[in-house]
Structure formats: structure tokens, C-alpha cells
Motif scaffolding. Structure first.
Motif, mmCIF file in Angstrom:
data_model
loop_
_atom_site.group_PDB
_atom_site.id
_atom_site.type_symbol
_atom_site.label_atom_id
_atom_site.label_comp_id
_atom_site.label_asym_id
_atom_site.label_seq_id
_atom_site.Cartn_x
_atom_site.Cartn_y
_atom_site.Cartn_z
ATOM 1 N N HIS B 55 0.840 -1.194 0.000
ATOM 2 C CA HIS B 55 0.000 0.000 0.000
ATOM 3 C C HIS B 55 0.881 1.252 0.000
ATOM 4 N N GLN B 56 1.967 1.229 0.766
ATOM 5 C CA GLN B 56 2.895 2.362 0.762
ATOM 6 C C GLN B 56 3.476 2.592 -0.639
ATOM 7 N N LEU B 57 3.843 1.493 -1.291
ATOM 8 C CA LEU B 57 4.464 1.624 -2.609
ATOM 9 C C LEU B 57 3.500 2.223 -3.629
ATOM 10 N N ILE B 58 2.248 1.764 -3.604
ATOM 11 C CA ILE B 58 1.316 2.212 -4.646
ATOM 12 C C ILE B 58 0.695 3.574 -4.304
ATOM 13 N N GLN B 92 -7.542 2.707 -7.971
ATOM 14 C CA GLN B 92 -8.244 1.842 -7.016
ATOM 15 C C GLN B 92 -7.598 1.930 -5.637
ATOM 16 N N ALA B 93 -6.275 2.017 -5.617
ATOM 17 C CA ALA B 93 -5.575 2.009 -4.323
ATOM 18 C C ALA B 93 -5.541 3.378 -3.679
ATOM 19 N N ASN B 94 -5.563 4.427 -4.487
ATOM 20 C CA ASN B 94 -5.363 5.767 -3.957
ATOM 21 C C ASN B 94 -6.644 6.524 -3.652
ATOM 22 N N LEU B 95 -7.765 6.054 -4.183
ATOM 23 C CA LEU B 95 -9.001 6.796 -3.946
ATOM 24 C C LEU B 95 -9.516 6.626 -2.526
ATOM 25 N N LEU B 96 -9.132 5.528 -1.891
ATOM 26 C CA LEU B 96 -9.686 5.267 -0.566
ATOM 27 C C LEU B 96 -8.711 5.684 0.529
ATOM 28 N N GLU B 147 -17.928 9.075 -7.040
ATOM 29 C CA GLU B 147 -17.660 10.488 -7.304
ATOM 30 C C GLU B 147 -16.433 10.645 -8.191
ATOM 31 N N ALA B 148 -15.378 9.926 -7.863
ATOM 32 C CA ALA B 148 -14.136 10.059 -8.630
ATOM 33 C C ALA B 148 -14.279 9.533 -10.051
#
Lengths: 495, 495
Positions: B55-58, B92-96, B147-148
Motif C-alpha cells: 500500500h505504501q508503494l502504490i 483503485q488504491a489511492n481513492l480510498l 464520485e471520482a
């Protein structure tokens, strides 16, 4: 406890490393025991990525300061020991420039890969250039570690596997062994020459060998809820302390190799399964040294496994799995498992000849690293020492001589651990027998808990809390005392 | 190619993620197929650490800028497709927010854990509070993604599993299915009422079932140098494309469940084994969607596996492994494997009843996420739809009703993939048969390469290069056309 910010921060870093090491350990086990051929490339790339990550974590600049700060914090004795082991792991990883680590990996891989065919072809001259490069890099590593740790070059490498041990001490011990071992081998062989040994008659179906092995593991207290038995080309004990994976290999014409291999690996496994559970994520919660690890496998295989009491337990198990044979008589099994036959190959050596193989390697690798000899001097020394210690002629036979092991393609300083382990194991059992004179009768009745309890309390549960020397003193009341090893061998082979 | 600094940097990041995902995938497989019970806690901690790292990497801040810069770089068409998929994964990983991800994980774990006993106890009221929280968080996620991405809330969740698919399209398709499926089920059952089916007589020893399964996998082209078959409680296809691990489970009174399960998972496996090898480390080299993945398993299980031709191949295999039985006649096997019996449980449903279970779930989960109904409305809707679509009475029977699946403890928007997969599979085979009218005769003679070749060329080797719609159009010459599915079912069940 007072203010421990640095210590707690280090604890978190080492926990992270522990979690990543878990994944690496399971993936390594899988690679050896489960993975199909085509998985290799992707697995190697994934493992290399993990190594890079773990190297980054342990060489992060802030750790140096944190280790210094933690020294000043209000830590209890257990935390001090933990910090000492963190420092040790940090130093090992940080003393070497990453270019050297990479060059070593590459040279080792090249040397090992070529060795596979060179050994088959008896090609010492082909091996030599790769070996020179491996040796050059090992000397460079040794010089760096030696300077930082204030010890000799070989001792700096030895310290990776046997923290605190010095080669002068090992040389003193091994010189003593050399003074009596060849004579003992000769007398044991003379004694055995008059004996009749009945060879077991195969085939021994693999599925039954596996069931026998599982039964032996159960008898030896292996926790199957926290581990497994599988098959691999080279048997090992892997996985993680919470989930220990041991392996063996089967030949249907011989059950003993697989069975005693399982007994050996179960010793390693119980050490891992018995480490202090609350400290597993920290260096202080891990196994003390390779010699101490080997002392556990040899306690199981040689001290317990080849004892008369244990063979009395084994005899009916063999009959149950393979049918009745005269060879399965406990007296005969004792003769079979203690047969002395000097030969070329270390991994095939019997208990009595094994230390000769180790001493030879120790003397050569120490001279190599300390610069007293060069790579090209190895075969002549090998021939000379094999003749002196075992009466075996290896001239021109590199395949079964100095090309037989894989260690020197990337590891120097490891060989003494094998024989130190055998000596520690003999010392443990001497201690146990003093405390409990009826121990062997109990073993013969299947009451093994006195052995396990002693090892659990004195070795397994201690992790790396003490130095090796202190661990052994606390457990046995004295420093490493090879006389117990000699007494054990004389009792078993001349008694 | 011109200057591609940002794209190359992204490529390196996704390669790192790929390597870490490899270790996670193997550890997950091990957890399900190999790991003893006491390994669980340490494994969970290690996997959680890996998830945090990935998660940190992406979510690293520099990726946003790199993705924007790469858009401006001189990329070829394949690289553009690759960049599109990187963007998709990044979004997908950054929107949340990570707090939402964590809250979802906790709520799902709590809901799932309690569900295990609540299902047994038929305890819908006990389940409801946990389910409300799960639903609340899923709606929050859906709102953020909606929304995004500028789509409806349910569509935002659907898009995770079926990129580009919209619920209006699915509703249109499923409404059509609802117009003919109940009648088709009725007619099929009337037809089958007059048939005699011979049940196979067990027991079917597990070791022979395993050998039969391996033989079926071989026939189906599974590459054993790049994968394995093992056992787990819930069968799945896992591992990595370079080393695909499928599992099954055995019951000694029934060979069909294990065998057809293996055929199903082998379809998933060949998709993975057939993905473009040079792109495996990038999102564009992965499977297109869950529906397309399911279309492969159902191509193998339903289109090929239950076809007359394949059953002709299977009959002698069954006789070889289990001895001769009248039940193993190919005609009887065809009746056996196409028996229609409406029931409560989705995973036990036959091919014809299965879509009814899916449509019901789609309609309920869509209304839940879009806020048209609340958690407490589920049982009444469930009862009504089960009666309408399958004529099954589930009133008061939560255990075999809305508590039977695990999906809703953390996943909404996945169910349509199952039936979309069945429809794609029917469309592929209609295309294959048009191109090769003698296809079924070939299958009956064991010539399966026309099927594999078509799937390899049109689906497997394409990875995620095209959108699902374009993939299906390029493969079959038309968009998703459910008429093929209906025609397949009518031919099989009324023909």
C-alpha cells in the motif's frame, strides 16, 4: 520501565524484518519442497526483491543513532540482551558495502553453477579460477569484519556462525581430537572386524518409510500443529519457529538414511519450536549459533537416536512398518548404526570419522582466509590430511576430495560448527546422566521427557539471551569440555 | 522509443509490487493448502506487513506525477494500454483513505468471524448489526469511488471486478434471462422426469480420484512444470502465473464434485499459464476481469467438460480408475452432469439454476449499495425472489438463504461476474463452432487443441491489453450477446 523510545523503535523495525523474513522462509521452503521447475525464475526475482528490501531496512541510517540512544535507555537485563543481539545483526549487515555483498553473490552463483559439472568431470583446474575469485572476496569480507571487530580474519568469518568463538580455541580442541581420533578409529575397526552385522532387506516402500518417519517425529515430540514433514533433494529444517518445515528424501533400498535424517532434522525442529514465543520477532529470540543448532540435531540423532534405549523403541516400530527381519533386532541395529568405515565423503561419514572431515576442512579454510596458503594449494593439503586422519588416498580424485562440498563456493568458517555441535551434545548428555543416573533405562521405556525437558529448559527456551559460552556453562556447569565427546565415542565404539 | 523516464520508473515500481505480490500469493496458497494450525498468527502478521508495504508503494506521492508525465511521453500502443492499467490500479488504491480500508478490513473480519456460528444457528438478527456496519462502509467506499469515476455507487464497486461494465447493462441482460429461465427450468425438469439416471456406486478412493484429476488436467493441457494440484477446504486457483497452484477437495462417496472442480480450476489455471509472459510484472499482463476469468473456468467445466465429446473421453478414464460401472456410460454421464434440481444453495446449484441465484444476489446488492433498501430488507426480498425464480421456499431459513454466502461480509459487486462468465463462455464456443463445424467430433476424439488454441490466441495471450468489451468483440466479432448462452442452455437441456 522508563523512557525507551529508541529501544521501542528498534523493536518495531526488527518486527518488520521478522515478518518479511517469514515470507522469505516459507517461499524458500516451497522452492525446495513444492515448487515446479518453471516457477524458479519468478521466485528468484521475488526473493531478491525481498532481500533488497530487508537490506534497506537494516541499513537505514537512523538505526545507528537509535542503537546508540538505546544503550543509554533504562532497559532491564532481558532488554539489554535483546539490544546486544540487535547490534550484532545490525553490524553484520552494515559492515559490508553493498557492492561487496553483490559481488559475493554473483561470484558464488557462478562458482556454484560451474561446480555442478566440474565436480562430475573431476575438473579442479576448471574450478580454480572461480574459486580464486570467491576466495578473494571472502578475504575482503574477512578483512573488513576483522578490522571492525578486532579479531583475526578467519575469526571474523567464524563469528558469523559461532558468535564469540575463536579459531585458536577451536584449533586447541581439534589438535586434541587429532591426537586420539585416528587411534580410536583403528581400534573401533579392529573390534568391529570380528562382528557379524545383518543388513536389512529391502525394498522399503516410500509410503511406509514416511509413516515410520512421522511416528518417530511423534515419539520425539515434534508438534504437528506447528510444522510439517515433506520431501526435498537436500534434507533441511526450514520454515519459521511457529511453523517448522522439515524435509527428508527416500530411497526404497534403505530406510536408515531417511529415518535418521528425520530424527536429525526433528532435533533442529524442536529447538525452533521451543524458542521463547514472546521473543520470536527479535534477534534475541532466535537460535544461539549454528553449533548450538547442530548440537540439537546431534542430540537427537547421535546421543538419543543411536542409543541402545532408543533402538529398543525403534525395533518394534520397524517390524510394524516393514515386517519382521533379523536385522531389526536392537543389538543388530546398534551395530548397524555405529559401523565405522573411513571414506571419501563427509556427508556419508559415520559418527567416528565425521570429525576428521571437519578438522581437515577447518585447517584448510583457516589457512586460506588468513592468507597462509592459496587456492591452488588445497588439493595437496587435502590428500595429505585425508591420509593422515583417515588413511584414505584422494590423490587426483578431486570429485570425491576437495570438490565434494558446496560450502566454499560462498561460505568459510561454517565447518567447525558441525563438530562443536557434536561436542556440545555429548556434554549435555553427560550432564543429564549425572543428574539422572537411570536416564538410559527411561529412554528404553519410551520416557523421553527428561531429555526434552532438559533441552527445553536449558537450551531451547533461552534463545540468544546468553553468549554461547554462558549458555553452555549455565546448562552444564562448565565451559565446552571435549572430554565428554571423547568419553562418549570411546564408550560407544570400544565399550 | 523516445524519452520514457516516467513510464520506465513506473514500470520499475510495478515490478517491485509484482515481486512482493508473488510472495504474498505463495504464502496465501500455503496457508490454505499446507500450513498447520499454529502457523496462522505469524502468517497473518507477515501478510499484513506485506499489505502495508505494498500500500505504501502504490500510494507513494511521486506516482501521481509520474502517471501524469508518462501520459506525455512517446509511448507505443502497447505501452499506452499498459499505462492505462497502471492508472487503473493506482486509482483503485489511492481513492480510498487508509482509515476506510482499515475500518473495512476490521468490520469484514468481525462480520465473517461471527457469521461462522450465526449461519449454523440461523441467527439473522445476530448477523444484522455487523452486516449494517459492513454495508455502511461499503456505501462509503462506493460513494468515494463513484464520485471520482463519475458512475453510480453500485457501478463503482462493480467496476473493481468488471472494468467498464455498468449495472444498467447487467440489469438489461438479467431481465432478459428472467423472462425465459424459469420456463426453461420447468421444461427441462419435465423432460428429465421421464429419464432414468444411474448413480455411480462408491466408494471412490481419494488416491484414485487424485490420479484421475491429474489425468484430466493433463488432457486439458495444464503445464505441470508450471503448477501443482493440492487439497484445500475451499477449492481455488492461486499461486502466480509462472507457478499456478490449484486445489480441490475429495469425498470418497462422490468423484464428480472433485473431478469437475478440477476441470473448472484448470480453466482458471490455463488462463494464468497463458498470460503474456513478457508482461507478467505489469498490470496490463494480468487477467482482464473476474468475469473473463470465470469464462475460462466455465469454458472448461460447462462448455467443454459437460459436452458429449468430452464425456466420451471421460468414460474410459473413469472405468480405468474406478472399475467398470453402468453409470460410467457416456450417455448416463451426460444425464448425470446436467441434472436440474432447484435448491437453496448457490455453490451446489446446477448449470441451469445457477444464474437465478446470481440474479437474485445482483438485484439485492445493487439496491443495498444504491440505498434503495436497507440491510433488514434482505430476507423478505430473498424469499420473494427465490420463490419467483426457482420456486424454492426460504422463509425463516436464513441459514440456507441470505446467510449462505460469505461475499457480503466484505464484497459487493462481484456476483454478476459468475453469470457474465457463463455467457462469455457460451459466446466463445458459438464462435469456435462457426469457424470449425466439426469441433465436437474433434473433442470426442481427444483433439482439444482447437479449443485451447482459440482461447490462447483470443483471450489468454491478450492479458489486459483491451477493455473487456473490445476483447470480446475482437474474439467473437460481436459484443456480449446473451442469446448464445440461452441457445446453449436450450440445446443442452431441451435438445
Amino acid at each position: 520501565m522508563g523512557h525507551q523510545m529508541a529501544y521501542q523503535s528498534l523493536t518495531r523495525t526488527f518486527q518488520r524484518l521478522h515478518h518479511f523474513a517469514h515470507l522469505g522462509a516459507i517461499a524458500s521452503w516451497d522452492q525446495a519442497a513444492m515448487m515446479p521447475a518453471k516457477g524458479n525464475e519468478a521466485r528468484a526475482a521475488a526473493q531478491a526483491e525481498l532481500q533488497v528490501l530487508m537490506h534497506q531496512l537494516i541499513t537505514a541510517p537512523e538505526l545507528a543513532q537509535q542503537l546508540r540512544s538505546a544503550e543509554q535507555e533504562n532497559l532491564d537485563e532481558a532488554q539489554r540482551a535483546s539490544l546486544r543481539e540487535m547490534c550484532r545483526e545490525w553490524r553484520q549487515a552494515n559492515l559490508l558495502p553493498s557492492e561487496l555483498v553483490e559481488a559475493k553473490t554473483l561470484a558464488a552463483s557462478r562458482c556454484e553453477h560451474a561446480w555442478r559439472s566440474q565436480r562430475k568431470n573431476n575438473d579442479w583446474q576448471g574450478f580454480l579460477p572461480n574459486f580464486r575469485e570467491v576466495l578473494r572476496l571472502a578475504r575482503e569480507e574477512a578483512a573488513l569484519l576483522a578490522e571492525a571487530n578486532g579479531v583475526s580474519r578467519y575469526d571474523a568469518l567464524l563469528d558469523k556462525y559461532e558468535p564469540g568463538m575463536r579459531s585458536a580455541e577451536i584449533a586447541r580442541i581439534f589438535d586434541d581430537v587429532k591426537s586420539w581420533l585416528p587411534g580410536l578409529i583403528e581400534r573401533a575397526r579392529a573390534k568391529q572386524a570380528g562382528e557379524t552385522v545383518i543388513r536389512p532387506q529391502g525394498p522399503f516402500p516410500v509410503e511406509r518409510q514416511r509413516e515410520l518417519g512421522l511416528e518417530a517425529m511423534k515419539l520425539l515430540g515434534f508438534d504437528f500443529d506447528g510444522g510439517r514433514l515433506d520431501v526435498s533433494t537436500h534434507p533441511f529444517c526450514g520454515g519459521v519457529p511457529e511453523d517448522v518445515r522439515i524435509t527428508t528424501r527416500y530411497r526404497d533400498d534403505d530406510f536408515a538414511q531417511s529415518l535418521m535424517g528425520i530424527v536429525h532434522e526433528t532435533g533442529h525442529a524442536r529447538y525452533e519450536q521451543g524458542l521463547p514465543r514472546d521473543l520470536l520477532s527479535l534477534p534475541v529470540g532466535r537460535a544461539r549459533s549454528m553449533g548450538i543448532h547442530e548440537s540439537q540435531s546431534l542430540s537427537f540423532e547421535m546421543q538419543l537416536g543411536c542409543s541402545r534405549g532408543f533402538l529398543q523403541l525403534l525395533a518394534p516400530m520397524l517390524r510394524r512398518h516393514f515386517g519382521d527381519q533379523p536385522a531389526f533386532d536392537a543389538d543388530n541395529l546398534a551395530k548397524l548404526f555405529t559401523r565405522v568405515e573411513p571414506g571419501y565423503i563427509r556427508v556419508d561419514a559415520d559418527e567416528l570419522c565425521y570429525p576428521a572431515h571437519v578438522i581437515l576442512r577447518f585447517e584448510i579454510e583457516r589457512a586460506l582466509i588468513d592468507g597462509e596458503i592459496e587456492a591452488e594449494d588445497v588439493p595437496a593439503l587435502w590428500d595429505e590430511k585425508m591420509m593422515a586422519y583417515l588413511g584414505v588416498d584422494t590423490r587426483g580424485n578431486y570429485r570425491d576430495g576437495c570438490l565434494q562440498d558446496i560450502h566454499w563456493t560462498d561460505t568459510f568458517g561454517y565447518f567447525p560448527s558441525y563438530t562443536l555441535g557434536a561436542m556440545y551434545a555429548a556434554q549435555y548428555f553427560a550432564t543429564m546422566r549425572r543428574a539422572e543416573p537411570g536416564l538410559d533405562d527411561k529412554i528404553g521405556r519410551g520416557e523421553l521427557e527428561p531429555v526434552f525437558g532438559w533441552l527445553r529448559e536449558n537450551i531451547w527456551s533461552q534463545g540468544s539471551r546468553w553468549s554461547t559460552d554462558e549458555l553452555v556453562r549455565r546448562a552444564t556447569g562448565e565451559a565446552l569440555t571435549p572430554a565428554h565427546y571423547r568419553a562418549h565415542l570411546e564408550a560407544r565404539y570400544l565399550g
